[in-house]
Motif scaffolding. Structure first.
Motif, PDB file in Angstrom:
ATOM      1  N   THR A 526      47.460  44.791  18.616  1.00  0.00           N
ATOM      2  CA  THR A 526      46.981  45.075  19.966  1.00  0.00           C
ATOM      3  C   THR A 526      47.932  44.484  21.002  1.00  0.00           C
ATOM      4  O   THR A 526      48.380  43.346  20.859  1.00  0.00           O
ATOM      5  N   PHE A 527      48.236  45.266  22.027  1.00  0.00           N
ATOM      6  CA  PHE A 527      49.108  44.831  23.120  1.00  0.00           C
ATOM      7  C   PHE A 527      48.326  44.953  24.420  1.00  0.00           C
ATOM      8  O   PHE A 527      47.784  46.016  24.734  1.00  0.00           O
ATOM      9  N   ALA A 528      48.245  43.857  25.181  1.00  0.00           N
ATOM     10  CA  ALA A 528      47.459  43.845  26.417  1.00  0.00           C
ATOM     11  C   ALA A 528      48.158  43.002  27.466  1.00  0.00           C
ATOM     12  O   ALA A 528      49.026  42.185  27.162  1.00  0.00           O
ATOM     13  N   THR A 529      47.775  43.223  28.707  1.00  0.00           N
ATOM     14  CA  THR A 529      48.238  42.372  29.813  1.00  0.00           C
ATOM     15  C   THR A 529      47.033  41.885  30.600  1.00  0.00           C
ATOM     16  O   THR A 529      46.025  42.592  30.725  1.00  0.00           O
ATOM     17  N   VAL A 530      47.160  40.671  31.113  1.00  0.00           N
ATOM     18  CA  VAL A 530      46.095  40.031  31.883  1.00  0.00           C
ATOM     19  C   VAL A 530      46.725  39.382  33.107  1.00  0.00           C
ATOM     20  O   VAL A 530      47.825  38.829  33.026  1.00  0.00           O
ATOM     21  N   THR A 531      46.041  39.447  34.231  1.00  0.00           N
ATOM     22  CA  THR A 531      46.498  38.733  35.426  1.00  0.00           C
ATOM     23  C   THR A 531      45.880  37.345  35.440  1.00  0.00           C
ATOM     24  O   THR A 531      44.655  37.207  35.411  1.00  0.00           O
ATOM     25  N   ALA A 532      46.721  36.314  35.450  1.00  0.00           N
ATOM     26  CA  ALA A 532      46.255  34.930  35.464  1.00  0.00           C
ATOM     27  C   ALA A 532      47.219  34.105  36.301  1.00  0.00           C
ATOM     28  O   ALA A 532      48.446  34.263  36.188  1.00  0.00           O
ATOM     29  N   LYS A 533      46.670  33.253  37.139  1.00  0.00           N
ATOM     30  CA  LYS A 533      47.475  32.401  38.017  1.00  0.00           C
ATOM     31  C   LYS A 533      48.442  33.227  38.867  1.00  0.00           C
ATOM     32  O   LYS A 533      49.582  32.845  39.110  1.00  0.00           O
TER      33      LYS A 533
END
Length: 665
Positions: A526-533
């Motif tokens: 699985t490949f994902a992106t998340v917005t953090a900081k």
């Protein structure tokens, strides 16, 4: 003109294509409708994976297929899988089309109640599942066809009211490419037109119209029995990784930094000085005036490679002793090696030479002298943008030779590695024998070691238990730290405790770009992106089996890391990757229906004076068998058996990704 794709789903027709009557039937149908043309047609087996693969691929905007029709697999038998395969791919359902087809079918036969059609929009393609018989195909398609062109036109437009007004005059005027005046926003999901970034990327990728993963609050009985994530090819996964890997960031780094080796130069580096910046002797010997020729000469000065006092200017009839690398005195134009001289006399205390005889003949100007800038001229290019700092030390050496201690490079991302699973025991914290059902966590130590060997900084994040709250907390804490990539293992398959995908999507508000790959091992990668900081962070959720996790690091994670670090793809590659070479198989190997990545040992062997690379598979290739990596220095890239012989014979050439040095025999 609207381009159409036709997919026949039938085990029997896949085995014997002459049995198919649907494609000829639809070709005849669309000949009478000049606004449409069948651009692609395929016959595939009744397999969820195959259906999802081709529908996903054909619905990419680059394919420009506006209408995708499937035929077959919509009944009640165990091999009727089309609705289950297509429904998870649809981003906007079209229940009206389904209702219209069923209504017309009921007028013809009561068996229509057993049909299970699906219709809806994916990206800019309208997908409709039709029955398997040519007669039923024409009946169902005919019931909705008068309004299909309107639907296809509406998909691309924002303002439906303006479109309806246009449609009242003529469909042709409102066809794709026509100019429509938008008077109000009808709240359709759409993206503004954006300028492509440095990688040619536009927009934000897959539209998030609905959650795909299981609802964590729902009971186990309500969770999907088959993965809702479409199976993508390795090539398609590479495209998604390329599109969603964050942009490279340039920083200034000291050439002696531990992470400098493997970094990519972010701007051209020019020599601030010449090398050498003085005329230097290439040998130990005597600086002479070449026109003086052989004879006895007084030694009037000494020049050492020490950066001390400047040597005395020589006049004709004088010589100076010089050491290798020392400045050649002004007035001298050549150096004679000490082996071509004879000591004539010493000073009174016997400590120095007083007179030396030059024996060499034919001495010419510049003999044994390195001219100013002969190695590097001031202002010349010494490292071009995009150069990778190699392990040989050459790049560091050339920078040091001109006095450069810091340059701009692309920052390498920092990684965190987290294992998941109640059954895992930390090797560093073991207190006794394993309990029943427990195993040692081998994934995390393996990945930590591999990541460091490939030149990246990594943090050990430990083990997360199979609890929704615990996992979400540890993931959030990790992403709130200074890591750029989060690598997890386990929890990505179909079990009730496989919580990673729902947690990423539903708790962390991340975007899963793909959740399954058509490959062996590593299907649930699985490949994902998340917005953090305030920044985009990457998550690679790898399978729990150790060999799968290691393969997927080299095949997926490392190319993304290299891209984020400033490396560029080579030739036809989509992503930068490990060296890819051709090798000969030492023994025959059966091919799998999925592309397979086998661990192997590659050896360079000389046969009749010709060197060849020969690959030997490292034993049993089960995805849980980490021992298959113990002696491996390569990963064989074997194609799918589909459409070819099911076996590669010994001596067959195939591709291999090199993990390390090759044995030489």
């Amino acid at each position: 003109m609207f381009k159409v794709g036709v997919i026949v789903v039938s085990d029997s027709c896949y085995k014997d294509r002459s049995l198919d009557k649907v494609i000829p039937c639809l070709e005849k149908f669309f000949k009478d409708h000049t606004d449409y043309s069948i651009a692609k047609a395929a016959i595939i087996p009744d397999s969820v994976d195959d259906i999802q693969y081709i529908v996903s691929k054909w619905s990419e905007e680059s394919e420009d297929l506006r209408l995708i029709l499937t035929s077959g697999g919509t009944g009640f038998t165990v091999r009727d899988n089309t609705p289950e395969a297509v429904k998870p791919l649809i981003q906007r359902e079209a229940p009206g089309i389904v209702h219209a087809m069923l209504s017309e079918s009921f007028k013809i036969t009561r068996f229509a109640m057993m049909a299970r059609p699906v219709a809806g929009v994916r990206k800019k393609s309208l997908i409709i599942t039709l029955p398997g018989s040519p007669k039923a195909v024409l009946e169902n398609l005919g019931s909705v066809f008068p309004t299909i062109s309107h639907a296809l036109t509406q998909i691309e437009n924002v303002d439906s009211r303006a479109l309806h007004r246009k449609m009242a005059r003529t469909l042709d005027e409102a066809a794709p490419g026509g100019k429509l005046t938008s008077e109000h926003d009808h709240h359709h999901n759409h993206h503004d037109h954006e300028k492509p970034d440095s990688r040619g990327r536009v927009g934000c990728g897959i539209a998030k119209h609905k959650m795909v993963s299981n609802d964590l609050d729902a009971p186990v009985t309500q969770r999907a029995r088959e993965s809702p994530f479409p199976m993508v090819s390795v090539e398609e996964s590479y495209k998604l990784i390329s599109q969603h890997t964050p942009e490279s960031e340039a920083i200034t780094m000291n050439v002696q930094d531990d992470l400098f080796v493997g970094s990519v130069v972010a701007e051209d580096v020019l020599a601030p000085v010449s090398v050498p910046n003085f005329r230097a002797s290439i040998v130990d010997g005597y600086a002479v005036v070449s026109s003086d020729g052989p004879g006895k000469y007084p030694v009037v000065s000494i020049s050492h490679a020490s950066g001390s006092n400047k040597p005395k200017v020589l006049a004709s009839g004088q010589i100076a002793r010089v050491t290798t690398g020392a400045p050649v005195p002004e007035g001298a134009d050549a150096v004679v090696m000490v082996e071509e001289t004879r000591l004539v006399s010493k000073t009174d205390d016997g400590s120095e030479e007083k007179e030396v005889e030059i024996l060499a003949t034919g001495v010419t100007p510049a003999d044994n002298v390195r001219a100013v800038g002969s190695d590097l001229k001031e202002g010349s290019l010494i490292l071009a943008k995009g150069t990778v700092i190699g392990k040989s030390g050459g790049e560091v050496g050339i920078l040091a030779s001109v006095g450069i201690s810091k340059i701009k490079v692309y920052r390498k991302p920092k990684l965190g590695v987290l294992s998941t699973g109640d059954e895992l025991v930390d090797l560093q914290k073991k207190t006794g024998e394993l309990s029943y059902g427990q195993i040692y966590d081998s994934n995390r130590p393996t990945l930590l070691s591999t990541i460091r060997q490939t030149g990246f900084e990594v943090v050990d994040l430990g083990i997360a238990l199979d609890s929704q709250e615990t996992l979400a907390s540890q993931l959030a804490k990790a992403l709130d730290s200074d890591i750029d990539y989060l690598i997890t293992t386990g929890g990505v398959s179909m079990g009730e405790l496989d919580l990673l995908k729902p947690t990423i999507e539903r708790v962390l508000n991340g975007t899963i770009h793909f959740g399954r790959v058509k490959m062996k091992p590593g299907k649930p990668t699985t490949f994902a992106t998340v917005t953090a900081k305030g920044k985009t962070k990457v998550i690679f959720a790898l399978p729990g089996n150790p060999a799968s996790a290691s393969v997927c690091y080299h095949v997926f994670v490392l190319p993304s890391l290299l891209l984020n670090s400033g490396s560029k793809p080579v030739g036809d590659e989509i992503l930068p990757q490990l060296p890819l070479v051709k090798v000969k198989l030492a023994a025959s190997t059966r091919l799998d229906p999925r592309p397979e990545y086998q661990r192997a040992r590659v050896t360079q062997i000389a046969t009749n004076g010709v060197y060849e690379l020969v690959a030997t598979v490292t034993g049993f290739q089960r995805s849980s068998r980490i021992a298959s990596f113990a002696t491996a220095n390569a990963i064989l890239v074997l194609p799918s058996s589909a459409g070819r012989s099911p076996q590669y014979e010994a001596g067959t050439l195939c591709d291999a990704l090199l993990l390390g040095p090759v044995d030489i025999v």
